[in-house]
Design an enzyme around this catalytic site. Structure first.
Site, PDB file in Angstrom:
ATOM      1  CD  GLU A   1      -3.042  -0.915   2.237  1.00 49.14           C
ATOM      2  OE1 GLU A   1      -2.787  -0.296   3.280  1.00 49.14           O
ATOM      3  OE2 GLU A   1      -4.170  -1.368   1.981  1.00 49.14           O
TER       4      GLU A   1
ATOM      5  CD  GLU B   1      -4.498  -6.053   2.790  1.00 47.68           C
ATOM      6  OE1 GLU B   1      -5.201  -5.309   3.511  1.00 47.68           O
ATOM      7  OE2 GLU B   1      -3.258  -5.984   2.745  1.00 47.68           O
TER       8      GLU B   1
HETATM    9  C1  GAL Z   1      -4.360  -2.761   5.000  1.00 54.09           C
HETATM   10  C2  GAL Z   1      -2.985  -3.380   5.189  1.00 54.09           C
HETATM   11  C3  GAL Z   1      -3.066  -4.657   5.982  1.00 54.09           C
HETATM   12  C4  GAL Z   1      -3.903  -4.457   7.203  1.00 54.09           C
HETATM   13  C5  GAL Z   1      -5.284  -3.948   6.794  1.00 54.09           C
HETATM   14  C6  GAL Z   1      -6.207  -3.675   7.940  1.00 54.09           C
HETATM   15  O1  GAL Z   1      -4.266  -1.420   4.749  1.00 54.09           O
HETATM   16  O2  GAL Z   1      -2.391  -3.635   3.947  1.00 54.09           O
HETATM   17  O3  GAL Z   1      -1.788  -5.082   6.316  1.00 54.09           O
HETATM   18  O4  GAL Z   1      -3.269  -3.547   8.016  1.00 54.09           O
HETATM   19  O5  GAL Z   1      -5.139  -2.749   6.147  1.00 54.09           O
HETATM   20  O6  GAL Z   1      -6.408  -4.807   8.672  1.00 54.09           O
END
Ligand code: GAL
Length: 769
Positions: A127, A196
């Site tokens: 990110e 994600e």
């Molecule tokens: C994203 C990040 C993850 C985790 C998630 C929230 O921004 O890439 O590692 O932190 O948010 O759980």
């Protein structure tokens, strides 16, 4: 736990397991590596391979993940001339060294798909696009360097960069979020990928329990594939536990349950796991059309659209309704369909609805904690004080500096604890001398405890997302030397944001004595005094947490309660069986717990979750989810139960050790297995009910009604629209005594309800396990 979790993931219909690689645990000291035990990443990936799954390795090595310092080792911060995540040679050299080491290790074991192994994708950075602008041109240079560096490792499978619009080629940019259906990669040749999909959310101390509905999660996935998605990963599918001091934040809890499809302990979180399993199976049945078909879309207005994936041989369709309140009735290819609000119907043959994201047939499993049958009586505790004479009374440490030093720099994360100690010589002729003097400490938001002349004067801490606070308390000082001692306790180091690595930890200062004279305040700044530092605790140095350590004596006499800086120890028997185990730490304040020498993490049951924001109303899955929606546990201990993995337990005698920082009472500490207490389902006529007690027998039927039953699991109610037969007895005959049962909901079997206004009959059932 790995093989069991991976099996459950495969059974749930996953094809690949995605994992981060945590730099701080693998390289705890510069050039000293650890890949033993739970850190054996090669074994982890081979276990995935043995189960027949693929793997996605997110090397980072910055990972965020609510993990301590985002996965950076703290020694890195202390390297001269370093700047993190930017065009800085010191940093880039270390990043390249670690990334290369990981790649070489995986390559040597032939784990990349290009070598016949399971790894199909790898990730570099994490990110960075969200924070890149804060680094200016150096940020752009850095991300280009990342791409070149990764590419030069020739792993033979693509590299990903998540949340990195316009990622330098050949990196593939990907999306992270609760929804990624409307995302399109900037590079037209990049596939639409989602690294994600947040299945719930994380929890902080003082925060509430997150809950993302099954319907909404399934909706986000179905919509993503409706709108051209090719790869979707659940973050988290299993979040587990932040054991030891791995939780970041600061103020992330030890539990990282995330409301994920596999819960913290590895149990199926039903109905989430099962509903997604059905969705995966329907999507896979359409694999050919989804991957080779041409896409066309029909817009019906009011956020309703049909998408057709067609090859020469076959076509598959999605009917999506993104409206938050209104169900839609549409006529599509000469047939009428009702699409509930905020849902997607999937028609593998474009005719029959095989799945609707809002219609959950999978059972809801209610997990409960059972009494521990192996321990007949309460635990017998021994105790020891943390030895503090040298610090609190004498102010004597190991290192001296003429300034206030940031905790990361001083302690390099060797412990949560750092003692700051100084002495100040005061006279009645000092400008600030008055009858009303305070000690004022500018803290970093982490915990601090203060002592003046050997006496405890008070403590303060902040909450998640607060990075500074001021402690101020009246103090009695005497002419001559006065000892000022501050014990700082970090609750994880920050893990996210532009330049997060520079966020101060411990006591950034200034530390001041403030004299109050009427309206006037006169400050004596102690920041450039001679400060003495001690890292950690004597009990940690003496390994009090280690049950084999016989050097020190523990006392069984006068076991204190509500005494701060106190060690407790007890023996216990593990709950019988193989169910996951938790320890209930209600009554304790805050500290760290060890089972047979393994740290199960920080505990803090005295931190009560916010009072505001919970609701008794049934959570409405419709509308965009965020981490504050549908939360629970308001006004309760943020985390009362702590996971004790079976692999940490012995069959005969076990030892628990607690370091209690604030003061608490261990008398109620109790080990309990987590099991399914009951299972519920609500299924419409024509569909099949499947009920299971996850390996235990179904012991009874608490509720069963065919017609128009209302309420939720645990509180179902009949209405006048109810079957003319004894539905409970019919279900009893089918299910009681069995581990699982399955039957079709039909009026032939369950009788005919007398309903005029509810044309679709539903069976609601609750069985006890
Ligand atoms: C994203 C990040 C993850 C985790 C998630 C929230 O921004 O890439 O590692 O932190 O948010 O759980």
């Amino acid at each position: 736990m790995w093989p069991d979790l991976i099996k459950k993931a495969k059974e749930g219909g996953l094809d690949a397991i995605e994992t981060y690689v945590f730099w701080n645990v693998h390289e705890p000291q510069r050039r000293q590596y650890d890949f033993t035990g739970n850190l054996d990443i090669v074994r982890f990936i081979k276990t995935i391979q043995q189960e027949g799954l693929y793997s996605v390795v997110r090397i980072g090595p910055y990972v965020c993940a609510e993990w301590n310092y985002g996965g950076f080792p703290v020694w890195l911060h202390n390297m001269p001339g370093i700047e993190f995540r930017t065009a800085n040679n010191v940093y880039m050299n270390e990043m390249q060294n670690f990334t290369t080491l990981i790649v070489d290790m995986l390559r040597k074991e032939k784990l990349f798909a290009s070598q016949g192994g399971p790894i199909i994708l790898a990730q570099i950075e994490n990110e960075y696009g969200n924070v890149m602008s804060s680094y200016g041109d150096a940020g752009k240079a850095y991300i280009n360097w990342c791409a070149n560096m990764a590419d030069s490792l020739h792993i033979g499978v693509p590299w990903l960069m998540c949340q990195q619009t316009d990622a330098p080629q050949p990196m593939i940019e990907t999306c992270n979020g609760f929804y990624c259906d409307s995302y399109t990669p900037k590079n037209p040749t990049s596939p639409k990928m989602w690294t994600e999909n947040w299945t719930g959310w994380f929890k902080s101390w003082g925060g509430k329990d997150p809950y993302r509905t099954t319907e909404d999660l399934a909706y986000s996935v179905a919509r993503f594939f409706q709108r051209g998605g090719t790869f979707q990963n659940y973050y988290m599918y299993h979040g587990g536990t932040n054991f030891g001091r791995t939780a970041g934040g600061p103020y992330i809890t030890t539990s990282y349950d995330y409301n994920a499809p596999l819960d913290e302990y590895g149990n199926l979180n039903q109905p989430k796991w099962g509903h997604l399993k059905q969705l995966h199976s329907v999507l896979k049945s359409m694999e050919k059309t989804l991957t080779y078909g041409n896409i066309s879309t029909l817009d019906f207005g009011s956020s309703v659209a049909a998408t057709i994936y067609a090859t020469d041989e076959a076509s598959s369709c999605f009917l999506g309704n993104a409206n938050e309140t209104s169900d839609a009735t549409i006529n599509f290819q000469d047939a009428d369909y009702v699409i509930p609000a905020w849902s997607v119907s999937i028609l593998p043959d474009c005719k029959t609805v095989a799945f609707n994201t809002a219609k959950v047939n999978t059972q809801t499993s209610v997990m409960i904690k059972k009494p521990n049958e192996a321990n007949s009586s309460i635990l017998e505790w021994m105790w020891r004080p943390e030895f503090t004479h040298d610090t609190i009374v004498r102010g004597k440490g190991q290192i001296v500096a003429n300034r206030i030093v940031d905790q990361k720099e001083m302690a390099s994360d060797a412990s949560d604890y750092l003692w700051y100690m100084t002495s100040v010589n005061l006279g009645k002729d000092d400008a600030m001398w008055s009858n009303n003097m305070t000690l004022r400490v500018h803290g970093s938001g982490q915990i601090l405890h203060s002592y003046v002349n050997g006496k405890y004067i008070g403590s303060q801490w902040a909450k998640y997302n607060i990075f500074n606070h001021v402690f101020e308390k009246e103090v009695k000082l005497s002419p001559g030397h006065n000892k000022i001692v501050i014990l700082s306790a970090t609750v994880g180091l920050q893990n996210y944001g532009p330049m997060f690595d520079l966020t101060q930890a411990g006591v950034p200062g200034p530390v001041e004595i403030v004299g109050h004279k009427g309206d006037e305040t006169i400050i004596k700044d102690l920041s450039s005094n001679k400060w003495s530092y001690k890292i950690g605790l004597n009990g940690l140095d003496n390994q009090l947490f280690n049950p084999d350590c016989k050097r020190v004596k523990w006392s069984m006499d006068n076991v204190p309660v509500n005494r701060n800086l106190t060690w407790y120890k007890a023996s216990f028997k593990a709950p019988l069986g193989t169910d996951p185990v938790v320890v209930d730490l209600l009554g304790l304040g805050k500290g760290e717990a060890w089972i047979n020498g393994h740290s199960i993490g920080r505990y803090w049951p005295s931190f009560i979750a916010d009072e505001q924001g919970c609701s008794d109303a049934v959570c409405d899955y419709r509308g965009s989810y965020n981490g504050d929606k549908c939360v629970s546990n308001c006004g309760q201990p943020t985390q009362r139960y702590y996971h004790v993995p079976r692999s940490f337990l012995n069959e005969d005698v076990n030892t628990i050790v607690l370091f209690e920082e604030f003061g608490g009472n261990p008398s109620q500490v109790d080990f309990q297995p987590v099991v399914v207490g009951s299972a519920c389902a609500t299924v419409s006529e024509g569909n099949t009910v499947e009920l299971s007690c996850h390996g235990r027998p179904i012991s009874g039927v608490r509720f069963a009604s065919l017609g128009n039953p209302q309420g939720v699991c645990g509180a179902f109610e009949k209405t006048s629209c109810d079957s003319d037969k004894d539905v409970v007895s019919i279900v009893e005959d089918q299910c009681v005594g069995k581990e699982s049962c399955s039957f079709k909901v039909s009026q032939d079997v369950f009788g005919s309800p007398n309903c005029f206004d509810a044309p679709i009959n539903r069976l609601a059932v609750e069985v006890s396990c």
